[in-house]
Design a protein around this motif. Structure first.
Motif, PDB file in Angstrom:
ATOM      1  N   LEU A   1       0.369  -0.576  -6.547  1.00  0.00           N
ATOM      2  CA  LEU A   1      -1.052  -0.208  -6.509  1.00  0.00           C
ATOM      3  C   LEU A   1      -1.622   0.177  -7.872  1.00  0.00           C
TER       4      LEU A   1
ATOM      5  N   ASN B   1       0.809  -1.226   0.000  1.00  0.00           N
ATOM      6  CA  ASN B   1       0.000   0.000   0.000  1.00  0.00           C
ATOM      7  C   ASN B   1       0.836   1.267   0.000  1.00  0.00           C
ATOM      8  N   GLU B   2       2.160   1.133   0.080  1.00  0.00           N
ATOM      9  CA  GLU B   2       3.061   2.287   0.073  1.00  0.00           C
ATOM     10  C   GLU B   2       3.666   2.530  -1.302  1.00  0.00           C
TER      11      GLU B   2
ATOM     12  N   VAL C   1      -8.232  -1.748  -4.705  1.00  0.00           N
ATOM     13  CA  VAL C   1      -7.449  -0.533  -4.481  1.00  0.00           C
ATOM     14  C   VAL C   1      -8.395   0.655  -4.400  1.00  0.00           C
ATOM     15  N   SER C   2      -8.347   1.357  -3.278  1.00  0.00           N
ATOM     16  CA  SER C   2      -9.233   2.504  -3.089  1.00  0.00           C
ATOM     17  C   SER C   2      -8.631   3.781  -3.678  1.00  0.00           C
TER      18      SER C   2
ATOM     19  N   ALA D   1      -2.564   8.446  -1.888  1.00  0.00           N
ATOM     20  CA  ALA D   1      -1.428   8.411  -0.963  1.00  0.00           C
ATOM     21  C   ALA D   1      -0.096   8.158  -1.670  1.00  0.00           C
ATOM     22  N   VAL D   2      -0.127   7.553  -2.862  1.00  0.00           N
ATOM     23  CA  VAL D   2       1.114   7.281  -3.592  1.00  0.00           C
ATOM     24  C   VAL D   2       1.232   8.126  -4.864  1.00  0.00           C
TER      25      VAL D   2
ATOM     26  N   GLU E   1      -8.327   6.454  -2.073  1.00  0.00           N
ATOM     27  CA  GLU E   1      -7.451   6.991  -1.024  1.00  0.00           C
ATOM     28  C   GLU E   1      -6.062   6.378  -1.103  1.00  0.00           C
ATOM     29  N   GLN E   2      -5.987   5.078  -1.382  1.00  0.00           N
ATOM     30  CA  GLN E   2      -4.680   4.430  -1.511  1.00  0.00           C
ATOM     31  C   GLN E   2      -3.899   5.001  -2.692  1.00  0.00           C
TER      32      GLN E   2
END
Length: 151
Positions: free
Chosen positions: A124, A118-119, A135-136, A142-143, A138-139
């Protein structure tokens, strides 16, 4: 059969060809069939140095247990000339088991789901291409600062 996801990456030699060949080889693992393949993506090394990586993700239906699938993936890495001289070294082929059904596992050899997936945009973004339900938004947000280019 269990639905599993495998991340592929390479940044030595002809990386695009290596990743495509590895996709075909994964499909030849006994009791395992590739059911979806992402596009290839170019990314800068993450927490590493060396040439850009070519990354992708495949979905597989497998009758193998998580550790048995990991063993088969590691044999493919070795066949491709994978060496592990130091952590995050450039590599001819890197195969990471991301998910194996709903398995939650934490052993010295294998953690599922993959603990850092998730990072990483290079995981992702291709995963979202073939399994958007995993995979949302939001995820992905974040990347979003990590450069990734679809080939």
């Amino acid at each position: 059969m269990t639905l599993a996801f495998v991340a592929l990456g390479a940044n030595l030699g002809d990386a695009p060809a290596t990743v495509r060949i590895a996709m075909a080889q994964i499909d030849m693992i006994p009791r395992t069939r590739v059911t979806a393949r992402s596009s290839l993506y170019r990314t800068a090394p993450f927490e590493a140095s060396g040439p850009d990586f070519i990354n992708a993700v495949v979905a597989v239906d497998t009758g193998l247990a998580p550790e048995a699938l990991l063993d088969a993936l590691q044999r493919l890495e070795q066949h491709a000339g994978r060496e592990r001289p130091y952590h995050h070294a450039p590599r001819t082929l890197d195969l990471d088991l991301l998910r194996h059904g709903d398995a939650v596992l934490a052993t010295p050899r294998l953690t599922l789901p993959h603990p850092r997936m998730n990072e990483r945009a290079f995981v992702l973004v291709p995963l979202a291409e073939i399994a958007p339900e995993l995979v949302s938004a939001e995820q992905l947000t974040a990347v979003a600062h990590q450069a990734i280019e679809r080939l």
